[in-house]
Write a protein that holds these residues in place. Structure first.
Motif, PDB file in Angstrom:
ATOM      1  N   LEU A 142     -41.942 -34.659  21.290  1.00  0.00           N
ATOM      2  CA  LEU A 142     -41.626 -35.126  22.636  1.00  0.00           C
ATOM      3  C   LEU A 142     -40.165 -34.852  22.973  1.00  0.00           C
ATOM      4  CD1 LEU A 142     -42.393 -36.720  25.219  1.00  0.00           C
ATOM      5  CD2 LEU A 142     -41.683 -38.802  23.997  1.00  0.00           C
ATOM      6  N   LYS A 143     -39.287 -35.112  22.025  1.00  0.00           N
ATOM      7  CA  LYS A 143     -37.858 -34.895  22.248  1.00  0.00           C
ATOM      8  C   LYS A 143     -37.580 -33.437  22.588  1.00  0.00           C
ATOM      9  CE  LYS A 143     -33.337 -35.573  20.046  1.00  0.00           C
ATOM     10  NZ  LYS A 143     -32.638 -36.058  18.835  1.00  0.00           N
ATOM     11  N   THR A 144     -38.204 -32.514  21.856  1.00  0.00           N
ATOM     12  CA  THR A 144     -38.003 -31.089  22.098  1.00  0.00           C
ATOM     13  C   THR A 144     -38.508 -30.683  23.484  1.00  0.00           C
ATOM     14  OG1 THR A 144     -38.232 -30.634  19.740  1.00  0.00           O
ATOM     15  CG2 THR A 144     -38.500 -28.775  21.236  1.00  0.00           C
ATOM     16  N   ILE A 145     -39.699 -31.179  23.835  1.00  0.00           N
ATOM     17  CA  ILE A 145     -40.279 -30.853  25.139  1.00  0.00           C
ATOM     18  C   ILE A 145     -39.426 -31.419  26.270  1.00  0.00           C
ATOM     19  CG2 ILE A 145     -42.255 -31.272  26.644  1.00  0.00           C
ATOM     20  CD1 ILE A 145     -44.018 -31.159  24.134  1.00  0.00           C
ATOM     21  N   VAL A 146     -38.966 -32.655  26.109  1.00  0.00           N
ATOM     22  CA  VAL A 146     -38.162 -33.293  27.154  1.00  0.00           C
ATOM     23  C   VAL A 146     -36.855 -32.531  27.367  1.00  0.00           C
ATOM     24  CG1 VAL A 146     -36.830 -35.365  27.724  1.00  0.00           C
ATOM     25  CG2 VAL A 146     -39.171 -35.575  26.908  1.00  0.00           C
ATOM     26  N   GLU A 147     -36.257 -32.064  26.284  1.00  0.00           N
ATOM     27  CA  GLU A 147     -35.024 -31.281  26.413  1.00  0.00           C
ATOM     28  C   GLU A 147     -35.265 -30.026  27.248  1.00  0.00           C
ATOM     29  OE1 GLU A 147     -33.916 -30.664  22.373  1.00  0.00           O
ATOM     30  OE2 GLU A 147     -32.942 -32.624  22.151  1.00  0.00           O
ATOM     31  N   ASP A 148     -36.412 -29.380  27.022  1.00  0.00           N
ATOM     32  CA  ASP A 148     -36.751 -28.184  27.792  1.00  0.00           C
ATOM     33  C   ASP A 148     -36.983 -28.536  29.260  1.00  0.00           C
ATOM     34  OD1 ASP A 148     -36.561 -26.709  25.484  1.00  0.00           O
ATOM     35  OD2 ASP A 148     -38.722 -26.600  25.126  1.00  0.00           O
ATOM     36  N   ILE A 149     -37.685 -29.644  29.489  1.00  0.00           N
ATOM     37  CA  ILE A 149     -37.977 -30.063  30.869  1.00  0.00           C
ATOM     38  C   ILE A 149     -36.683 -30.382  31.615  1.00  0.00           C
ATOM     39  CG2 ILE A 149     -39.037 -31.872  32.278  1.00  0.00           C
ATOM     40  CD1 ILE A 149     -41.203 -32.117  30.118  1.00  0.00           C
ATOM     41  N   LEU A 150     -35.778 -31.118  30.970  1.00  0.00           N
ATOM     42  CA  LEU A 150     -34.528 -31.485  31.622  1.00  0.00           C
ATOM     43  C   LEU A 150     -33.694 -30.247  31.961  1.00  0.00           C
ATOM     44  CD1 LEU A 150     -33.438 -34.675  29.646  1.00  0.00           C
ATOM     45  CD2 LEU A 150     -34.477 -34.536  31.904  1.00  0.00           C
ATOM     46  N   GLY A 151     -33.807 -29.231  31.109  1.00  0.00           N
ATOM     47  CA  GLY A 151     -33.115 -27.979  31.401  1.00  0.00           C
ATOM     48  C   GLY A 151     -33.623 -27.351  32.689  1.00  0.00           C
ATOM     49  N   LEU A 152     -34.947 -27.379  32.878  1.00  0.00           N
ATOM     50  CA  LEU A 152     -35.536 -26.827  34.094  1.00  0.00           C
ATOM     51  C   LEU A 152     -35.226 -27.693  35.312  1.00  0.00           C
ATOM     52  CD1 LEU A 152     -39.016 -25.693  32.707  1.00  0.00           C
ATOM     53  CD2 LEU A 152     -37.086 -24.239  33.344  1.00  0.00           C
ATOM     54  N   VAL A 153     -35.196 -29.013  35.123  1.00  0.00           N
ATOM     55  CA  VAL A 153     -34.841 -29.924  36.216  1.00  0.00           C
ATOM     56  C   VAL A 153     -33.430 -29.623  36.713  1.00  0.00           C
ATOM     57  CG1 VAL A 153     -34.283 -32.335  36.759  1.00  0.00           C
ATOM     58  CG2 VAL A 153     -36.398 -31.789  35.569  1.00  0.00           C
ATOM     59  N   LYS A 154     -32.520 -29.344  35.769  1.00  0.00           N
ATOM     60  CA  LYS A 154     -31.138 -29.029  36.130  1.00  0.00           C
ATOM     61  C   LYS A 154     -31.061 -27.701  36.870  1.00  0.00           C
ATOM     62  CE  LYS A 154     -26.480 -28.654  34.177  1.00  0.00           C
ATOM     63  NZ  LYS A 154     -25.678 -28.727  32.928  1.00  0.00           N
ATOM     64  N   VAL A 155     -31.779 -26.687  36.362  1.00  0.00           N
ATOM     65  CA  VAL A 155     -31.760 -25.365  37.001  1.00  0.00           C
ATOM     66  C   VAL A 155     -32.306 -25.449  38.420  1.00  0.00           C
ATOM     67  CG1 VAL A 155     -32.796 -23.062  36.937  1.00  0.00           C
ATOM     68  CG2 VAL A 155     -31.870 -24.074  34.839  1.00  0.00           C
ATOM     69  N   GLN A 156     -33.372 -26.216  38.609  1.00  0.00           N
ATOM     70  CA  GLN A 156     -34.003 -26.323  39.922  1.00  0.00           C
ATOM     71  C   GLN A 156     -33.321 -27.351  40.827  1.00  0.00           C
ATOM     72  OE1 GLN A 156     -38.320 -26.698  39.685  1.00  0.00           O
ATOM     73  NE2 GLN A 156     -38.369 -25.521  37.783  1.00  0.00           N
ATOM     74  N   GLN A 157     -32.300 -28.037  40.280  1.00  0.00           N
ATOM     75  CA  GLN A 157     -31.514 -29.009  41.048  1.00  0.00           C
ATOM     76  C   GLN A 157     -32.415 -30.025  41.765  1.00  0.00           C
ATOM     77  OE1 GLN A 157     -29.085 -26.438  43.575  1.00  0.00           O
ATOM     78  NE2 GLN A 157     -27.495 -26.329  42.005  1.00  0.00           N
ATOM     79  N   LEU A 158     -33.331 -30.611  41.009  1.00  0.00           N
ATOM     80  CA  LEU A 158     -34.289 -31.540  41.589  1.00  0.00           C
ATOM     81  C   LEU A 158     -33.685 -32.922  41.855  1.00  0.00           C
ATOM     82  CD1 LEU A 158     -37.498 -30.702  39.507  1.00  0.00           C
ATOM     83  CD2 LEU A 158     -36.817 -29.847  41.760  1.00  0.00           C
ATOM     84  N   ILE A 159     -32.657 -33.293  41.099  1.00  0.00           N
ATOM     85  CA  ILE A 159     -32.089 -34.628  41.232  1.00  0.00           C
ATOM     86  C   ILE A 159     -30.821 -34.575  42.071  1.00  0.00           C
ATOM     87  CG2 ILE A 159     -31.123 -36.609  40.005  1.00  0.00           C
ATOM     88  CD1 ILE A 159     -32.848 -35.865  37.618  1.00  0.00           C
ATOM     89  N   ASN A 160     -30.826 -35.332  43.154  1.00  0.00           N
ATOM     90  CA  ASN A 160     -29.639 -35.447  43.999  1.00  0.00           C
ATOM     91  C   ASN A 160     -28.853 -36.674  43.572  1.00  0.00           C
ATOM     92  OD1 ASN A 160     -30.327 -33.219  45.682  1.00  0.00           O
ATOM     93  ND2 ASN A 160     -31.789 -34.527  46.774  1.00  0.00           N
ATOM     94  N   ARG A 161     -27.622 -36.466  43.166  1.00  0.00           N
ATOM     95  CA  ARG A 161     -26.803 -37.596  42.722  1.00  0.00           C
ATOM     96  C   ARG A 161     -26.531 -38.528  43.891  1.00  0.00           C
ATOM     97  NH1 ARG A 161     -23.900 -39.008  38.358  1.00  0.00           N
ATOM     98  NH2 ARG A 161     -22.173 -40.438  38.685  1.00  0.00           N
ATOM     99  N   VAL A 162     -26.759 -39.814  43.666  1.00  0.00           N
ATOM    100  CA  VAL A 162     -26.575 -40.821  44.704  1.00  0.00           C
ATOM    101  C   VAL A 162     -25.290 -41.580  44.428  1.00  0.00           C
ATOM    102  CG1 VAL A 162     -27.567 -42.845  45.802  1.00  0.00           C
ATOM    103  CG2 VAL A 162     -29.069 -41.042  44.950  1.00  0.00           C
TER     104      VAL A 162
END
Length: 386
Positions: free
Chosen positions: A93-113
């Motif tokens: 799970l840790k390995t998969i989550v690290e990969d997912i977070l990398g893609l989330v960052k690349v796609q800029q899905l999270i807008n800092r509030v």
């Protein structure tokens, strides 16, 4: 919702606040009042110091201290040997989550509030306890918001919802009211008050602020069998406790005549796109995720809801309010009728198309937690934040 494909699986990023705002305001009549959850409820910023990491601070070494450390280390090694399967699962799970977070960052899905005026929203929800509400029920069949007032505070009632503020252990007595035409529910969501340290701490400070925690034996008494039909989906939120997870699979689901269809990790990230805390592969500490168990009727076809099994995780920036879960209807809508009949048990906020039951159904509908949206200008105005 944003789908992220990785390793033949799908992770879904949910904007918790946006989803709730959307389901509240979708059916609002034109030019009627609209409301949005306050942005500061999702200011889940990076923590400077994690309390659970305090063991990393070096302490003076002593013979007695070394002896205790050695004893503790020995016990820890034994626990690891007994839980190799858990460790392996968490490592994957840790390995998969690290990969997912990398893609989330690349796609800029999270807008800092950022905080407004440099201050956080007062913790209004901690002022409200189950004692603030009598046993009552209500309904809003209109396409506008309604209000209910209890004591000093006003609560928003979103459109097309029904609710019962009562003890869920009295659920069997409510069946005629819950299903007046014997119409069973397409979706049943449960967020049981499992035993946890946060609520125990809260109860020590102020008894009435903590809800009553229930055992699996008490949960078995709920009439889930009578509430579902052969194509119902039952969603159960659970903590990271392996004991509680086993209770769901080995006790609750068989007793309710349900078949486990899939489990999904709800991964919690902060506004910087990082986990709110590290994944502990030993499985001994608090984790930055919770579990969602999805089940269906034991007699449903083998193919029913199999598309759910493609989703391995959902990610979101969580609310700062304890146990303020993201809505599941947007995630599951493709598997349900166009206008599903939905039920949430242990509800802490209201949703359109839902019947909500629990001792705190209005707690997170406190008007002070919402912004009023001026439909003529499209701007939001802060209310109740004095």
């Amino acid at each position: 919702m944003h789908k992220i494909e990785i390793r033949n699986k799908i992770a879904i990023y949910l904007d918790h606040r946006e989803l709730i705002n959307k389901i509240y305001n979708n059916d609002i009549a034109e030019l009627e009042e609209k409301y949005e959850l306050h942005t500061e409820l999702f200011h889940f910023h990076e923590r400077r110091i994690e309390v659970e990491d305090s063991h990393t601070i070096q302490q003076p070494e002593t013979k007695a201290g070394n002896s205790k450390l050695a004893e503790k280390s020995s016990k820890k090694r034994k626990r690891k040997l007994n839980k190799m399967a858990v460790v392996e699962e968490l490592q994957k799970l840790k390995t998969i989550v690290e990969d997912i977070l990398g893609l989330v960052k690349v796609q800029q899905l999270i807008n800092r509030v950022e905080s407004q005026n440099g201050s956080d929203l007062p913790r209004y929800w901690e002022e409200i306890s189950t004692k603030d509400f009598p046993t009552f029920n209500g309904v809003n069949t209109t396409a506008t918001y309604k209000r209910s007032r209890f004591g000093e505070h006003s609560y928003l009632i979103p459109p097309h919802c029904k609710f019962f503020n009562c003890d869920v252990m009295e659920l069997s007595k409510l069946l005629p009211q819950l299903m007046p035409n014997s119409k069973r529910f397409d979706l049943i969501v449960l967020d049981p008050p499992w035993r946890n340290k946060y609520i125990r701490r809260l109860k020590r400070v102020r008894e009435e602020l903590g809800y009553q925690m229930l055992s699996s034996e008490q949960l078995l008494q709920m009439p889930i069998r009578q509430l579902k039909h052969e194509r119902s989906i039952v969603a159960i939120w659970c903590t990271n406790s392996k004991e509680l997870q086993r209770a769901i699979v080995e006790q609750l689901l068989p007793a309710w005549n349900l078949r486990l269809q899939h489990t999904i990790h709800w991964i919690k990230v902060n506004t910087s796109g990082q986990l709110i805390g590290p994944i502990d592969v030993s499985g001994q500490k608090k984790q930055p995720f919770e579990m969602l168990y999805l089940a269906c009727h034991m007699d449903s076809s083998a193919e029913f809801c199999t598309s759910l099994q493609q989703v391995s995780a959902i990610l979101s920036v969580p609310s700062v309010i304890h146990s303020h879960k993201p809505p599941l209807l947007p995630l599951l809508s493709g598997l349900l009728p166009q206008k599903p009949n939905c039920l949430e048990i242990f509800a802490r906020y209201l949703q359109p198309r839902f019947v909500s039951v629990g001792l705190e159904v209005l707690k997170l509908m406190d008007e002070r937690l919402y912004n009023y949206c001026d439909t003529s200008t499209g701007n939001a105005a802060i209310i109740g934040s004095t």
